[in-house]
Design an enzyme around this catalytic site. Structure first.
Site, mmCIF file in Angstrom:
data_model
loop_
_atom_site.group_PDB
_atom_site.id
_atom_site.type_symbol
_atom_site.label_atom_id
_atom_site.label_comp_id
_atom_site.label_asym_id
_atom_site.label_seq_id
_atom_site.Cartn_x
_atom_site.Cartn_y
_atom_site.Cartn_z
ATOM 1 C CE LYS A 84 -3.957 1.917 2.600
ATOM 2 N NZ LYS A 84 -4.805 1.765 3.808
ATOM 3 C CB SER A 163 -8.094 3.558 2.718
ATOM 4 O OG SER A 163 -7.234 2.962 3.669
ATOM 5 C CB SER A 187 -8.467 0.912 5.752
ATOM 6 O OG SER A 187 -9.140 2.136 5.629
#
Lengths: 497, 487
Positions: A84, A163, A187
């Site tokens: 990420k 996210s 997330s």
């Protein structure tokens, strides 16, 4: 290597790839090349902000070289992963999905990614995310939305959740064997559920936050996103542990999570929190939840209803605490030292211009909310009250865990929605996190396991929540759930391929 | 004695409280490993944490915590077993994080006391409200370029102790005494070097005025004054200004003011409209600081003797006046010098040594720009000099000459006396010869003395001293003269 067998390599899970590498069935370079091709072929998903194929091949070659020299294999030796873009990676642009950090190249490596590379893992690239991890759809990224590799009958592009949407999409689409995500209010777990994969948020303090761009410091935790529970256990084992550079990381020893897997669940008590039957939850999700209870009981566990009386306050509490911390954490992006700078006639103008154009709508909204709840005259009514309720929510769990070992809940109240839906209704968007947020507030471990499909053919997840630092039991229950659910459906995008 | 301001409407008194920022003596910053050396080249003492790079986290420097505890114990203050670091949020280019990590609701040190040594030898107590730890900011440089400002982050993150007094002071003199005493205690403890000119001790003063017996009135805060003298001047000016405001029918507003040392005035710094809302909240990157009683006791046991205790001991053990004792203990190096000179030997004149230290020695050090730790006159040599006076080897007057030679050459006084032939004549025969000579040469005057004109005796002493080149023992000369000129 033929295209057919290359495809097969991307179908492996981490455990199988590890075994294949150990047997010498294929090299890390071959495994990595297969994933790089998958990454290139799936660019339409927009799952990556930056691809790092050269670095991946370099790491893969180093791994193969270690094997040739008969060095003892490391825990993730030669395994290609996606990261990420919230983790600072030395020499590789790190943006947090924001314009304000576009072009920022850290001179340092986050603790968790450093642990992955030390364990021999290979970095394919940095995955897309909601800006500063603020979102449940991946639609707030400055680098554009990510598409879910799953589709429903109307064939509209769906969100992967957020996210950690890029990470979830990459793992579901067989671009990466696993990915690193972060979870502040759901997330990791919500996008894992939306994309039909496994994702765990460990106990707060289990992994270091050093070098991870902060959203809400008291809630943020990194965690793995994989296609199997075993793979998550393996990855979490690698990234866990005390870090002297993070005062909130725990000094507790890290157990062998993989060793906890398998066996029946005899004697395990599973709590079913009655307050999680929220208004508006679909009948399908309720039915799946009941199926989950039956599966765990079939594995030997006993389900009991528990009460978490302050559940309904969790979401409003979260939307005070997280923005409050974020408003302060994001103050450092001011155009003075690194990242975007939009000049002005005075220093105040420099701030206004830089932050006004550097941050997107959702980030600005949360900075405003956070600034408001910390302001003189509102602090007691909002921030202090929220902290008090947070304590009560933690107490709810503590009491419930006196009688049960884990809890079972749905991961999300809905399946993946279309890109563009809910975008103009932040409250509806925030409701995505209703089942995941309480565990962040209480600092507990939670895992999402793909458990079935809804009527439109989209994946649904079930969540196991455990006691603090008892990820081992969480994994054990999750593995039983995984086995019973036997979720084998592949994302729409990959079918017929 | 009390400091008052006479106005048209009567007599006013000043009410003053101080906030002192004292830089903690430490190798590293409060939350990062970067060095803290003063005067280093700009931006060379900066870690990624100090520059607030993404993902950086603070880690508390335990040494700084110990220093704060030491200071708290030195101020006779309560040490709080539980304290919390909070974020004070505001934007400024020399504040990279966009917040300062400080302590707010739960400081590490609670209430304590400082005893002031006033110039007239009296003492009075001033309350300490609290002491907390916080980060310093960086420095904005506005004079390097006509259009741009530059930032030096060397100081960013350096540990400060903010020491807040109660509004217990009533005069600029007390403020001066407070700052000197606080500096003295910090230096004894080794927790702050107290150098105001290097900025390692900075002072904000809260000033209000009132008629005696009234409630407190509105105060103004004077920021960042960098010498004891300027703080005293600023307060004097500000108190007078407030009296004038009240007496001309105005109201004093709560505001921050700056002291301009060029014209000795204070002027408003920030308008009320720009008042910051700092949005304090507990820093989620740091756990609350919890202290062990055992750790506190270990630090307490390691405390040195502090100025107040030393002063009391000097008064009892050496028979010094409170004033002299206060002067000698103010700097621990001076006290150490004095004690080394006094030594263990009995019979050394402890008051005489104190007078030599405070008088001739301090003057000589001042004149030569040397430090007491680097004095050309060693404590042992000063003690020997006093002994030479006591055993009548030299006279007090000769001693001054010997002392100056000691300052110049660093030699011991015995050597100087021998080399220069300054030994006093205590041989009765030699003195009698000299006296007889003087009497013979001044028979008339001698007759007058014998006839009862005692006042003339002094003249004879002078003549004999002259005849012996100043080396005659004055007491002996006196005694012999009295005998020989007896009626």
């Amino acid at each position: 290597m033929s295209a057919a067998s290359a495809t097969k390599l991307t179908e492996l899970d981490i455990a199988a790839a590890r075994a294949g590498l150990a047997r010498g069935d294929f090299s890390s370079v071959a495994l990595t090349e297969a994933h790089i091709r998958a990454m290139e072929a799936a660019r339409g998903l927009n799952a990556f902000v930056v691809e790092t194929p050269e670095r991946a091949l370099e790491q893969a070659r180093a791994s193969d070289e270690r094997r040739r020299r008969k060095e003892p294999a490391r825990r993730l030796d030669g395994i290609p992963l996606a990261i990420k873009d919230l983790f600072c990676t030395q020499g590789v642009q790190t943006t947090a999905g924001s314009h304000i950090l576009e072009g920022f190249i850290p001179g340092y490596e986050s603790t968790v990614t450093a642990k992955l590379w030390d364990a021999g893992a290979v970095m394919l690239g940095k995955t897309n995310l909601d800006e500063f991890a603020m979102g449940s759809s991946n639609a707030t990224s400055y680098f554009g939305p990510v598409k879910n590799p799953w589709r429903r009958a109307d064939n509209k592009d769906l969100v992967p959740g957020g996210s950690s949407g890029g990470s979830a999409a990459a793992v579901a689409a067989r671009i990466a064997l696993g990915a690193l995500g972060t979870d502040t209010g759901g997330s990791i777990r919500q996008p894992a559920a939306f994309c039909g994969i496994v994702g765990i948020k460990p106990t707060y303090g289990r992994v270091s936050r050093w070098g991870t761009v902060a959203f809400a410091s008291s809630l943020d935790q990194a965690g793995p996103m994989t296609r199997t529970v075993r793979d998550s256990a393996l990855m979490l084992g690698v990234i866990s542990g005390h870090d002297p550079k993070d005062s909130t990381s725990s000094p507790l020893p890290v157990p062998d999570f993989e060793a906890a897997l398998g066996g029946d669940l005899k004697g395990l008590k599973v709590g079913i929190p009655k307050e999680y039957r929220v208004d508006g939850m679909s009948a399908e999700i309720d039915a799946l939840w009941k199926r989950g209870i039956a599966w765990l009981e079939a594995a030997g566990a006993r389900a009991v209803e528990v009460s978490l009386p302050h559940t309904s306050y969790a979401l409003p509490t979260y939307y005070i605490v997280a923005p409050a911390e974020a408003s302060s954490n994001l103050a450092r992006y001011d155009g003075v030292r690194y990242g975007l700078r939009v000049p002005g006639e005075s220093v105040d103008e420099l701030y206004q211009n830089t932050r006004g154009s550097g941050f997107g709508r959702e980030v600005r909204r949360r900075i405003l909310i956070g600034t408001y709840v910390l302001s003189a005259g509102y602090y007691d009514a909002y921030y202090v009250k929220a902290q008090q309720i947070r304590t009560l929510i933690g107490e709810d769990f503590r009491k419930a865990f006196e009688t049960v070992d884990v809890m079972l809940t749905p991961t999300s109240p809905s399946v993946a929605f279309a890109i563009g839906e809910k975008m103009d209704d932040p409250i509806a968007m925030y409701l995505n996190d209703v089942f995941t947020v309480p565990t962040n507030l209480a600092g507990l471990p939670g895992i999402s396991v793909p458990a079935g499909l809804d009527g439109s053919g989209l994946p649904l997840g079930l969540q196991i929540v455990g006691r603090p630092f008892d990820e081992a039991t969480v994994f054990k229950a999750a593995a039983a759930l995984e086995q019973a659910a036997a979720f084998t459906t592949r994302p729409t995008m990959l079918r017929g391929a | 004695m009390a400091y008052t301001i006479e106005g048209k409407t009567g007599t006013w008194e000043a009410v003053i409280g101080l906030e002192v920022h004292a830089q903690v003596v430490a190798q590293a910053k409060l939350f990062s490993g970067a060095a803290t050396e003063f005067g280093a080249e700009a931006n060379t003492q900066v870690s990624l944490v100090d520059a607030a790079f993404p993902g950086m986290l603070p880690v508390l420097n335990r040494h700084c915590v110990e220093q704060a505890i030491r200071t708290g114990l030195g101020l006779k203050a309560a040490i709080n077993r539980y304290s919390v670091f909070e974020r004070k949020n505001y934007f400024y280019p020399d504040l990279p994080q966009g917040y300062q990590i400080s302590q707010f609701a739960h400081p590490i040190v609670g209430t304590g006391t400082i005893v002031l040594d006033m110039p007239d030898g009296t003492s009075r107590s001033v309350g300490i409200e609290r002491l907390h730890l916080e980060q310093d900011s960086g420095k904005s440089l506005h004079d390097q370029d006509p259009r741009r400002s530059f930032i030096d982050l060397n100081r960013s993150g350096v540990a400060l102790m903010e020491i807040v007094s109660k509004p217990d002071m009533r005069s600029p003199e007390e403020v001066g005494a407070y700052l000197r005493k606080l500096r003295s205690i910090l230096r004894y403890l080794g927790t702050c070097d107290g150098n105001m000119d290097e900025g390692s001790m900075r002072c904000d003063a809260n000033v209000s005025v009132r008629h005696a017996g009234e409630e407190y009135r509105t105060r103004a805060e004077i920021k960042n004054v960098n010498s004891v003298r300027f703080v005293m001047q600023a307060i004097e000016y500000e108190a007078r200004r407030q009296v004038d405001v009240y007496e001309s029918g105005g109201k004093v507003v709560q505001e921050t003011r700056l002291f301009d040392s060029r014209n000795g005035e204070t002027r408003p710094m920030r308008s009320k409209e720009l008042a910051h809302d700092y949005r304090y909240f507990p820093d989620p990157d740091l756990l609350p600081l919890e202290l062990d009683e055992a750790d506190i006791e270990r630090i307490r046991a390691s405390l040195p003797e502090l100025p107040d205790e030393k002063k009391a001991r000097f008064i009892t053990d050496y028979g010094l006046s409170p004033y002299d004792a206060g002067v000698l203990v103010a700097e621990k190096e001076n006290a150490a010098y004095y004690e080394a000179a006094v030594g263990d030997a009995k019979g050394r004149d402890q008051k005489a040594i104190a007078n030599w230290v405070m008088g001739d020695l301090f003057a000589a050090l001042n004149r030569t720009g040397r430090d007491v730790t680097d004095s050309p006159v060693t404590p042992e040599n000063l003690a020997r000099l006093v002994e030479l006076i006591a055993d009548a080897t030299i006279s007090g007057r000769t001693a001054k000459e010997v002392f100056e030679a000691m300052v110049e050459t660093g030699k011991d006084p015995g050597t100087i006396v021998a080399e220069k032939g300054l030994r006093q004549i205590t041989d009765t025969g030699a003195l009698e010869a000299a006296i007889d000579g003087v009497i013979a040469a001044n028979a008339e005057k001698a007759a007058e003395v014998r006839a009862g004109k005692d006042r003339m005796l002094g003249w004879f002493v002078g003549q004999v001293m002259k005849a012996t080149g100043g080396k005659g023992n004055p007491a002996l000369v006196n005694e012999l003269l009295r005998k020989k000129l007896a009626p």
